[in-house]
Scaffold this active site. Structure first.
Site, mmCIF file in Angstrom:
data_model
loop_
_atom_site.group_PDB
_atom_site.id
_atom_site.type_symbol
_atom_site.label_atom_id
_atom_site.label_comp_id
_atom_site.label_asym_id
_atom_site.label_seq_id
_atom_site.Cartn_x
_atom_site.Cartn_y
_atom_site.Cartn_z
ATOM 1 N N ASP A 9 -41.454 -43.445 63.046
ATOM 2 C CA ASP A 9 -42.799 -43.695 62.987
ATOM 3 C C ASP A 9 -42.887 -44.542 61.918
ATOM 4 O OD1 ASP A 9 -41.909 -41.630 61.146
ATOM 5 O OD2 ASP A 9 -43.909 -40.672 60.898
ATOM 6 N N ASP A 13 -39.870 -44.911 54.504
ATOM 7 C CA ASP A 13 -38.219 -44.365 54.498
ATOM 8 C C ASP A 13 -37.730 -44.435 55.874
ATOM 9 O OD1 ASP A 13 -40.347 -42.381 55.056
ATOM 10 O OD2 ASP A 13 -38.795 -40.875 54.789
ATOM 11 N N ASP A 14 -38.573 -44.668 56.888
ATOM 12 C CA ASP A 14 -38.215 -44.688 58.208
ATOM 13 C C ASP A 14 -37.332 -46.220 58.235
ATOM 14 O OD1 ASP A 14 -40.875 -43.371 58.458
ATOM 15 O OD2 ASP A 14 -39.833 -42.895 60.106
ATOM 16 N N ASN A 162 -45.213 -30.546 51.927
ATOM 17 C CA ASN A 162 -45.799 -31.690 51.634
ATOM 18 C C ASN A 162 -47.104 -32.176 52.192
ATOM 19 O OD1 ASN A 162 -44.754 -32.819 53.936
ATOM 20 N ND2 ASN A 162 -43.599 -34.259 52.818
ATOM 21 N N GLU A 168 -43.792 -29.482 56.286
ATOM 22 C CA GLU A 168 -43.272 -30.630 56.115
ATOM 23 C C GLU A 168 -44.125 -31.752 56.985
ATOM 24 O OE1 GLU A 168 -41.636 -34.086 57.072
ATOM 25 O OE2 GLU A 168 -41.533 -32.514 58.364
ATOM 26 N N HIS A 239 -36.541 -39.618 52.432
ATOM 27 C CA HIS A 239 -36.342 -38.709 53.251
ATOM 28 C C HIS A 239 -35.471 -39.102 54.644
ATOM 29 C CE1 HIS A 239 -39.854 -36.391 51.626
ATOM 30 N NE2 HIS A 239 -40.330 -37.612 51.483
ATOM 31 N N ASP A 240 -35.873 -40.133 55.111
ATOM 32 C CA ASP A 240 -35.267 -40.308 56.593
ATOM 33 C C ASP A 240 -33.921 -40.953 56.278
ATOM 34 O OD1 ASP A 240 -37.872 -39.386 57.430
ATOM 35 O OD2 ASP A 240 -38.319 -41.342 58.112
HETATM 36 C C1 BDR Z 1 -41.425 -37.374 56.505
HETATM 37 O O1 BDR Z 1 -42.663 -37.691 56.557
HETATM 38 C C2 BDR Z 1 -43.143 -38.964 56.605
HETATM 39 O O2 BDR Z 1 -44.191 -39.407 56.130
HETATM 40 C C3 BDR Z 1 -41.749 -39.689 56.341
HETATM 41 O O3 BDR Z 1 -41.326 -40.776 56.891
HETATM 42 C C4 BDR Z 1 -40.969 -38.567 56.512
HETATM 43 O O4 BDR Z 1 -40.274 -38.833 57.824
HETATM 44 C C5 BDR Z 1 -41.383 -36.698 55.181
HETATM 45 O O5 BDR Z 1 -42.136 -35.405 55.207
HETATM 46 CA CA CA Z 2 -40.738 -40.848 59.242
#
Ligand code: BDR
Ligand code: CA
Length: 314
Positions: A9, A13-14, A162, A168, A239-240
């Site tokens: 998505d 970080d994607d 988060n 998450e 993250h990703d």
């Molecule tokens: C995840 O949520 C998205 O906002 C980021 O791309 C990551 O995949 C982290 O919680």
């Molecule tokens: Ca993501």
């Protein structure tokens, strides 16, 4: 060489996860499939096409999937990823076009094509993956494994929520889809906040400054993607790309096997990834369904990002 599909998505970080995957000779990216999450399906699709065009990749299908979660409305994360989802990065409008197939069609066809040798790396909500599992339950036998970015498991000091106190974003966004995937029987690894918010795996202000100072097109893109996040907080969680790193270099992560279920009823704890660990009744190995990441070699991971994505050497 691992055959992979990134389900995403995009998302800052994607974007870094996509850049790392295409920069890694251990991985053959067979498709990029898009799901609603950080941004709308339409915006996420455009972002993925822009990134592939930036990389000069024109032979990998980009296919759009779910426009909303299975049972709920969607809520974007543009407050984190910026209005377009790509932070402050500005890339030209893409000439590449979306594949005419849906994300689920592409996932099912690639599972046939690479029977037993296809790994899915979902780094967004699990809506597309659940749809593929529901469309063809035996896909779980056709996949090598699924490595998600998702969950907050409370197994390390960093495994906090988060989006609420315990969940998450990816799991929270479509908890029912996550439960379908967790229950599917597929070999599943979860890279969650337990490791992705560990400071030793994050981009510091210094690292961002170093990238920004390099002056190349690639480094400029990464610096622009993360500028807002780093300016706001003084660091950024990557993250990703950690999920991608866990596939291209499996020994970079440490895992614990657990029984995990997803909270789908309570609003207060919606999307919590609940690890079964009752005092007198530990989970039976037979019922365990997820390899949960509890450690990452941060130095090696950040080195991969710097070498492969930022400097363009593999
Ligand atoms: C995840 O949520 C998205 O906002 C980021 O791309 C990551 O995949 C982290 O919680
Ligand atoms: Ca993501």
């Amino acid at each position: 060489m691992e055959h992979i599909i990134i389900d995403t998505d995009p998302g800052v970080d994607d974007a870094l996860a996509i850049l790392l995957a295409f920069a890694s000779p251990e991985l053959n990216v067979e498709a990029v499939t898009i799901v609603v999450g950080n941004v709308s399906l339409e915006q996420g699709s455009v972002n993925a096409l822009k990134l592939l065009e930036f990389l000069g990749v024109d032979d990998v299908p980009v296919a759009a999937g779910a426009v909303k979660p299975m049972l709920r409305g969607s809520r974007d994360a543009r407050s984190v990823h910026g209005d377009t989802g790509l932070g402050e990065a500005v890339l030209p409008e893409p000439r590449l076009r979306l594949d005419s197939r849906t994300a689920v069609e592409v996932i099912l066809q690639k599972a046939d094509e690479y029977e037993g040798e296809l790994t899915l790396i979902p780094v967004g909500p699990l809506t597309n993956i659940a749809a593929a599992v529901l469309a063809r339950p035996r896909i779980v036998e056709q996949l090598e494994r699924v490595v998600i970015m998702g969950g907050a498991f409370g197994l390390t000091p960093y495994g906090k929520g988060n989006v609420n106190s315990v969940a998450e974003f990816n799991i929270w966004h479509d908890p029912e889809a996550a439960q379908v995937v967790f229950d599917s029987g597929v070999p599943l690894t979860a890279v969650g906040l337990d490791v992705t918010t560990d400071p030793s795996n994050q981009m510091s202000k210094e690292m961002h400054g170093e990238i920004d100072g390099l002056g190349t097109e690639r480094a400029g893109l990464v610096a622009d993607l993360y500028r807002g996040n780093v300016m706001r907080r003084g660091y950024a969680s990557l993250h990703d790309p950690i999920a991608v790193a866990a596939v291209l270099a499996p020994d970079i992560v440490g895992v614990e096997r657990h029984r995990v279920d997803v909270e789908c009823v309570s609003e207060l704890s919606r999307g919590q990834t609940v690890v079964k660990r009752r005092f007198h009744r530990p989970a039976d190995p037979e019922e365990m369904n997820v390899d949960v990441c509890v450690s990452v070699d941060g130095e090696r991971f950040l080195g991969l990002v710097m070498d492969r994505v930022v400097r363009g050497v593999s």
